[in-house]
Design a protein around this motif. Structure first.
Motif, short mmCIF file in Angstrom:
data_model
loop_
_atom_site.label_atom_id
_atom_site.label_comp_id
_atom_site.label_asym_id
_atom_site.label_seq_id
_atom_site.Cartn_x
_atom_site.Cartn_y
_atom_site.Cartn_z
N UNK A 148 0.97 -1.25 -0.15
CA UNK A 148 0.16 0.07 0.07
C UNK A 148 0.85 1.26 0.05
N UNK A 149 0.44 2.06 -0.80
CA UNK A 149 1.35 3.32 -0.93
C UNK A 149 0.97 4.28 0.29
N UNK A 150 1.75 4.77 0.57
CA UNK A 150 1.58 5.93 1.64
C UNK A 150 0.97 7.16 1.22
N UNK A 159 -8.68 -1.01 -0.76
CA UNK A 159 -9.65 -1.97 -0.21
C UNK A 159 -9.10 -3.38 -0.77
N UNK A 160 -8.59 -3.45 -1.84
CA UNK A 160 -8.00 -4.88 -2.23
C UNK A 160 -6.61 -4.98 -1.56
N UNK A 161 -5.87 -4.01 -1.04
CA UNK A 161 -4.98 -4.17 -0.13
C UNK A 161 -5.11 -4.71 1.31
N UNK A 162 -6.33 -4.03 1.76
CA UNK A 162 -6.46 -4.10 3.10
C UNK A 162 -7.40 -5.62 3.21
N UNK A 163 -8.12 -5.79 2.38
CA UNK A 163 -8.91 -6.92 2.53
C UNK A 163 -10.26 -6.66 3.25
N UNK A 164 -10.82 -5.67 3.33
CA UNK A 164 -12.19 -5.16 3.67
C UNK A 164 -12.41 -3.95 3.04
N UNK A 165 -13.75 -3.72 2.74
CA UNK A 165 -14.20 -2.53 2.26
C UNK A 165 -14.27 -1.23 3.21
N UNK A 166 -13.77 0.01 2.34
CA UNK A 166 -13.77 0.98 3.21
C UNK A 166 -15.24 2.09 3.21
N UNK A 207 -5.85 4.42 13.17
CA UNK A 207 -4.63 3.51 12.89
C UNK A 207 -3.99 4.41 11.61
N UNK A 208 -4.75 4.52 10.62
CA UNK A 208 -4.06 5.33 9.42
C UNK A 208 -3.52 6.58 9.85
N UNK A 209 -3.88 7.42 10.53
CA UNK A 209 -3.60 8.66 11.28
C UNK A 209 -2.46 8.49 11.65
#
Length: 311
Positions: free
Chosen positions: A1-3, A40-47, A66-68
């Protein structure tokens, strides 16, 4: 995942409007939507709960804090490393030119002041073997170069340098003197107009070492509709040149060269003032325009404090 995608998600989560967020981030709406789908594909769950009118899912809301934290940690780490890099010893590659005395004197003074200001900058003097000094700048052989331009070509040459990504700083302007055999009648006289010297060949150091005076001298003669003849001595240094049997030859030097102690020790040679050539020779410093490394930036700041780029 890109920052970058993570940062875009954080901004989107606060607004929940694709068009407004895309405009704020200077992205197209399709690009922003594509980045969110990739996350969403990288994380494996819908945003997003797209059926519910573009709302964050419970998983996305939990992930947001957590993203912040991840972004803050990333930015802090990058800034810390940048500061560390800025404190790291760097080398500034400066062009050394031994063909004509005085061309390097003011540059040497500037470099010495830079070393005194910043002990983390090492100075390495390099001779450039080639005809176009911009090649040495653009390929990284040199960080700082110098040249001499006759005023008749100054605007044209400056534009040529700038078109290649090289910025020009004018150091000073001066005239010229001839350095010739002491037994030459003109040497006995001590001064002469340029036309009186036209029968003398112009002596230059021999070799591939960049010679900033060569073209400048030729341009001077062309501006006066005169045609010089050039001869070359088998040395890279003026101070070691011997004109030998060349009875009518002279080296062309900047006027400041008369103060050079090594040249003044040569009893077989003498200076002749060229009375009708004023401050027509422009000594310049050349830097790469887009070079932002600390060593180059520090030298540029020193130059700006002393002089200004040619306008």
């Amino acid at each position: 995942m890109r920052i970058e995608h993570l940062k875009e998600f954080i901004v989107f989560a606060r607004v929940l409007n694709v068009s407004r967020v895309a405009a704020k981030l200077n992205l197209s709406q399709s690009t922003l939507s594509r980045h969110l789908l990739q996350m969403e594909r990288d994380l494996g769950f819908p945003l997003l709960d797209r059926d519910g009118g573009m709302e964050l899912t419970a998983a996305a809301m939990s992930f947001l804090s957590d993203a912040e934290h991840i972004v803050r940690t990333y930015d802090t780490a990058v800034e810390r490393c940048i500061q560390l890099a800025l404190k790291t010893q760097q080398t500034l590659f400066v062009q050394e030119y031994g063909g004509h005395p005085n061309v390097s004197s003011q540059l040497s003074s500037l470099v010495s002041r830079l070393s005194g200001r910043d002990e983390l900058i090492d100075i390495e003097w390099r001779k450039f073997s080639g005809y176009d000094v911009t090649e040495g700048l653009l390929d990284g052989t040199l960080d700082v170069a110098q040249t001499v331009i006759h005023e008749s070509r100054f605007d044209t040459d400056r534009e040529a340098f700038e078109s290649k990504g090289v910025e020009v700083y004018e150091l000073y302007r001066e005239g010229i003197v001839y350095w010739m055999r002491a037994d030459d009648p003109l040497a006995q006289k001590g001064s002469a107009a340029l036309t009186e010297l036209i029968d003398h060949a112009i002596a230059m150091p021999w070799g591939k070492t960049f010679n900033p005076m060569r073209d400048a001298v030729n341009d001077l003669y062309c501006s006066r509709h005169l045609t010089p003849a050039f001869v070359y001595g088998k040395t890279c240094s003026i101070s070691e040149m011997s004109l030998g049997a060349l009875e009518h030859a002279a080296c062309v030097l900047p006027t400041g060269s008369q103060e050079d102690a090594v040249l003044r020790q040569r009893s077989d040679m003498a200076f002749v003032e060229v009375t009708d050539v004023a401050a027509e020779f422009v000594t310049c410093i050349l830097l790469r325009v887009k070079d932002t490394r600390r060593s180059v930036s520090a030298f540029r700041e020193l130059l700006v404090s002393e002089i200004s780029p040619v306008e």
